[in-house]
Design a protein around this motif. Structure first.
Motif, PDB file in Angstrom:
ATOM      1  N   MET A 107       4.694  37.697  -9.474  1.00 42.23           N
ATOM      2  CA  MET A 107       4.617  37.680 -10.823  1.00 42.23           C
ATOM      3  C   MET A 107       6.057  36.779 -11.527  1.00 42.23           C
ATOM      4  SD  MET A 107       1.902  38.759 -12.171  1.00 42.23           S
ATOM      5  CE  MET A 107       0.955  38.651 -10.711  1.00 42.23           C
ATOM      6  N   ALA A 108       7.011  36.982 -10.939  1.00 43.11           N
ATOM      7  CA  ALA A 108       8.134  36.168 -11.113  1.00 43.11           C
ATOM      8  C   ALA A 108       7.935  34.838 -10.902  1.00 43.11           C
ATOM      9  CB  ALA A 108       9.469  36.749 -10.159  1.00 43.11           C
ATOM     10  N   VAL A 109       7.372  34.531  -9.981  1.00 37.65           N
ATOM     11  CA  VAL A 109       7.236  33.292  -9.604  1.00 37.65           C
ATOM     12  C   VAL A 109       6.214  32.639 -10.528  1.00 37.65           C
ATOM     13  CG1 VAL A 109       6.037  31.507  -7.905  1.00 37.65           C
ATOM     14  CG2 VAL A 109       7.788  33.312  -7.011  1.00 37.65           C
ATOM     15  N   MET A 110       5.118  33.184 -11.089  1.00 35.24           N
ATOM     16  CA  MET A 110       4.260  32.595 -11.984  1.00 35.24           C
ATOM     17  C   MET A 110       4.938  32.724 -13.398  1.00 35.24           C
ATOM     18  SD  MET A 110       0.709  34.789 -13.237  1.00 35.24           S
ATOM     19  CE  MET A 110       1.423  35.995 -14.050  1.00 35.24           C
ATOM     20  N   ALA A 111       5.824  33.363 -13.541  1.00 35.19           N
ATOM     21  CA  ALA A 111       6.325  33.474 -14.907  1.00 35.19           C
ATOM     22  C   ALA A 111       7.341  32.294 -14.807  1.00 35.19           C
ATOM     23  CB  ALA A 111       7.296  34.708 -15.394  1.00 35.19           C
ATOM     24  N   PHE A 112       8.134  32.083 -13.794  1.00 30.31           N
ATOM     25  CA  PHE A 112       8.996  30.924 -13.890  1.00 30.31           C
ATOM     26  C   PHE A 112       8.007  29.448 -13.948  1.00 30.31           C
ATOM     27  CE2 PHE A 112      11.969  33.627 -11.716  1.00 30.31           C
ATOM     28  CZ  PHE A 112      12.822  34.071 -12.802  1.00 30.31           C
ATOM     29  N   CYS A 113       6.965  29.488 -13.318  1.00 29.78           N
ATOM     30  CA  CYS A 113       6.246  28.353 -13.010  1.00 29.78           C
ATOM     31  C   CYS A 113       5.650  27.993 -14.469  1.00 29.78           C
ATOM     32  CB  CYS A 113       5.274  28.420 -12.196  1.00 29.78           C
ATOM     33  SG  CYS A 113       5.672  28.432 -10.478  1.00 29.78           S
ATOM     34  N   PHE A 129      -7.553  26.710  -2.814  1.00 32.93           N
ATOM     35  CA  PHE A 129      -8.646  27.458  -1.875  1.00 32.93           C
ATOM     36  C   PHE A 129      -8.138  27.261  -0.546  1.00 32.93           C
ATOM     37  CE2 PHE A 129     -12.701  26.492   0.108  1.00 32.93           C
ATOM     38  CZ  PHE A 129     -13.258  27.879   0.110  1.00 32.93           C
ATOM     39  N   PHE A 130      -7.854  25.880  -0.102  1.00 31.01           N
ATOM     40  CA  PHE A 130      -7.737  25.749   1.465  1.00 31.01           C
ATOM     41  C   PHE A 130      -6.586  26.429   1.919  1.00 31.01           C
ATOM     42  CE2 PHE A 130     -10.562  22.181   0.071  1.00 31.01           C
ATOM     43  CZ  PHE A 130     -11.481  22.232   0.935  1.00 31.01           C
ATOM     44  N   ALA A 131      -5.455  26.632   1.150  1.00 26.23           N
ATOM     45  CA  ALA A 131      -4.125  27.237   1.549  1.00 26.23           C
ATOM     46  C   ALA A 131      -4.381  28.686   1.762  1.00 26.23           C
ATOM     47  CB  ALA A 131      -3.242  27.059   0.455  1.00 26.23           C
ATOM     48  N   PHE A 132      -5.454  29.292   0.922  1.00 26.76           N
ATOM     49  CA  PHE A 132      -5.873  30.583   1.057  1.00 26.76           C
ATOM     50  C   PHE A 132      -6.806  30.912   2.244  1.00 26.76           C
ATOM     51  CE2 PHE A 132      -8.812  34.335   0.007  1.00 26.76           C
ATOM     52  CZ  PHE A 132      -7.828  35.357   0.081  1.00 26.76           C
ATOM     53  N   LEU A 133      -7.639  29.870   2.841  1.00 22.24           N
ATOM     54  CA  LEU A 133      -8.290  29.947   3.733  1.00 22.24           C
ATOM     55  C   LEU A 133      -7.322  30.031   5.199  1.00 22.24           C
ATOM     56  CD1 LEU A 133     -11.536  27.544   3.138  1.00 22.24           C
ATOM     57  CD2 LEU A 133     -11.440  30.007   3.571  1.00 22.24           C
ATOM     58  N   THR A 134      -6.212  28.936   5.103  1.00 21.93           N
ATOM     59  CA  THR A 134      -5.355  29.019   6.047  1.00 21.93           C
ATOM     60  C   THR A 134      -4.647  30.100   6.281  1.00 21.93           C
ATOM     61  OG1 THR A 134      -5.332  26.456   5.764  1.00 21.93           O
ATOM     62  CG2 THR A 134      -3.709  27.719   6.930  1.00 21.93           C
ATOM     63  N   TYR A 135      -4.262  30.917   5.140  1.00 20.46           N
ATOM     64  CA  TYR A 135      -3.496  32.049   5.006  1.00 20.46           C
ATOM     65  C   TYR A 135      -4.276  33.205   5.964  1.00 20.46           C
ATOM     66  CZ  TYR A 135      -0.405  30.130   1.750  1.00 20.46           C
ATOM     67  OH  TYR A 135       0.335  29.289   1.047  1.00 20.46           O
ATOM     68  N   SER A 136      -5.612  33.113   5.371  1.00 23.40           N
ATOM     69  CA  SER A 136      -6.389  34.153   5.713  1.00 23.40           C
ATOM     70  C   SER A 136      -6.546  34.193   7.311  1.00 23.40           C
ATOM     71  CB  SER A 136      -7.861  34.191   5.217  1.00 23.40           C
ATOM     72  OG  SER A 136      -7.635  34.537   3.741  1.00 23.40           O
ATOM     73  N   ILE A 137      -7.027  32.698   7.792  1.00 23.79           N
ATOM     74  CA  ILE A 137      -7.143  32.767   9.306  1.00 23.79           C
ATOM     75  C   ILE A 137      -6.043  32.982   9.734  1.00 23.79           C
ATOM     76  CG2 ILE A 137      -7.735  30.829  10.997  1.00 23.79           C
ATOM     77  CD1 ILE A 137      -9.657  29.332   8.589  1.00 23.79           C
ATOM     78  N   VAL A 138      -4.906  32.691   9.483  1.00 20.98           N
ATOM     79  CA  VAL A 138      -3.650  33.051  10.364  1.00 20.98           C
ATOM     80  C   VAL A 138      -3.464  34.552  10.427  1.00 20.98           C
ATOM     81  CG1 VAL A 138      -1.031  32.700  10.227  1.00 20.98           C
ATOM     82  CG2 VAL A 138      -2.498  30.672   9.899  1.00 20.98           C
ATOM     83  N   ILE A 141      -1.010  33.937  -5.293  1.00 17.34           N
ATOM     84  CA  ILE A 141      -0.514  33.502  -6.633  1.00 17.34           C
ATOM     85  C   ILE A 141       0.709  32.710  -6.543  1.00 17.34           C
ATOM     86  CG2 ILE A 141       0.812  34.724  -8.517  1.00 17.34           C
ATOM     87  CD1 ILE A 141      -0.789  37.488  -7.915  1.00 17.34           C
ATOM     88  N   CYS A 142       1.520  32.678  -5.690  1.00 18.51           N
ATOM     89  CA  CYS A 142       2.579  31.858  -5.390  1.00 18.51           C
ATOM     90  C   CYS A 142       2.050  30.252  -5.290  1.00 18.51           C
ATOM     91  CB  CYS A 142       3.500  32.279  -4.454  1.00 18.51           C
ATOM     92  SG  CYS A 142       4.517  33.597  -5.027  1.00 18.51           S
ATOM     93  N   ILE A 191       2.717  27.121  -7.757  1.00 20.09           N
ATOM     94  CA  ILE A 191       3.694  26.117  -7.382  1.00 20.09           C
ATOM     95  C   ILE A 191       2.881  24.850  -7.099  1.00 20.09           C
ATOM     96  CG2 ILE A 191       5.115  25.504  -5.361  1.00 20.09           C
ATOM     97  CD1 ILE A 191       5.936  28.491  -4.991  1.00 20.09           C
ATOM     98  N   SER A 192       1.609  24.869  -6.819  1.00 23.14           N
ATOM     99  CA  SER A 192       0.926  23.722  -6.756  1.00 23.14           C
ATOM    100  C   SER A 192       0.798  22.897  -8.238  1.00 23.14           C
ATOM    101  CB  SER A 192      -0.360  24.053  -6.357  1.00 23.14           C
ATOM    102  OG  SER A 192      -1.248  24.739  -6.666  1.00 23.14           O
ATOM    103  N   TRP A 193       0.576  23.852  -9.088  1.00 26.47           N
ATOM    104  CA  TRP A 193       0.468  23.107 -10.338  1.00 26.47           C
ATOM    105  C   TRP A 193       1.815  22.615 -10.858  1.00 26.47           C
ATOM    106  CZ3 TRP A 193      -1.861  27.568 -13.816  1.00 26.47           C
ATOM    107  CH2 TRP A 193      -3.382  27.652 -13.613  1.00 26.47           C
ATOM    108  N   VAL A 194       3.068  23.234 -10.381  1.00 22.97           N
ATOM    109  CA  VAL A 194       4.479  22.592 -10.714  1.00 22.97           C
ATOM    110  C   VAL A 194       4.362  21.263  -9.897  1.00 22.97           C
ATOM    111  CG1 VAL A 194       6.898  22.811 -10.363  1.00 22.97           C
ATOM    112  CG2 VAL A 194       5.434  24.714 -11.509  1.00 22.97           C
ATOM    113  N   VAL A 195       4.232  21.291  -8.623  1.00 24.82           N
ATOM    114  CA  VAL A 195       4.109  20.002  -7.796  1.00 24.82           C
ATOM    115  C   VAL A 195       3.260  18.874  -8.451  1.00 24.82           C
ATOM    116  CG1 VAL A 195       3.996  19.089  -5.583  1.00 24.82           C
ATOM    117  CG2 VAL A 195       4.977  21.158  -5.770  1.00 24.82           C
ATOM    118  N   LEU A 196       2.024  19.456  -8.719  1.00 24.18           N
ATOM    119  CA  LEU A 196       1.089  18.434  -9.295  1.00 24.18           C
ATOM    120  C   LEU A 196       1.365  17.701 -10.684  1.00 24.18           C
ATOM    121  CD1 LEU A 196      -2.495  19.934  -8.021  1.00 24.18           C
ATOM    122  CD2 LEU A 196      -1.117  17.752  -7.257  1.00 24.18           C
TER     123      LEU A 196
END
Length: 126
Positions: free
Chosen positions: A44-50, A77-86, A112-113, A117-122
């Motif tokens: 939530m802190a990361v979300m608020a800062f972003c 979505f693809f990052a979440f799939l990777t996180y879940s698989i790992v 959430i992060c 963070i991807s929105w900030v980068v994009l």
């Protein structure tokens, strides 16, 4: 209710302080499980800062921001799939042992992060 960059910044600081306080207390108490249970406060802190950073751009509601949102969710979505698989692989091979609630807390925090963070980068790219 009026939103502003300052409001998101204050919310981020409060959530970060809350996470640090709860993490220190959990570590001093010797219960590392509580640290992972408090990870959503960090998310939530990361979300608020972003959101504080993106606030002036999100107010415009133009095609650029729609593109950033859509691409951010797509990459997340693809990052979440990777996180879940790992995480599933690590749990199934007994490399790590976590209760289900801690695993869900870790996945929630990562998701959430990743989205914000991807929105900030994009927003920097586009």
């Amino acid at each position: 209710m009026k939103y502003s960059r300052l409001a998101f910044l204050v919310i981020g600081i409060v959530n970060l302080i809350l996470f640090v306080f709860l993490a220190v207390v959990a570590i001093l108490a010797g219960d590392t499980g509580l640290v992972s249970q408090n990870l959503p406060c960090l998310a939530m802190a990361v979300m608020a800062f972003c959101l504080s950073y993106l606030f002036p751009q999100f107010i415009q509601k133009d095609e650029r921001m729609k593109l950033i949102r859509h691409k951010g969710i797509f990459f997340s979505f693809f990052a979440f799939l990777t996180y879940s698989i790992v995480l599933t692989t690590l749990l199934q091979t007994n490399v790590i042992q976590l209760p289900g609630s801690e695993a869900v807390s870790i996945l929630t925090t990562l998701m959430i992060c990743t989205v914000f963070i991807s929105w900030v980068v994009l927003s920097k790219i586009y």
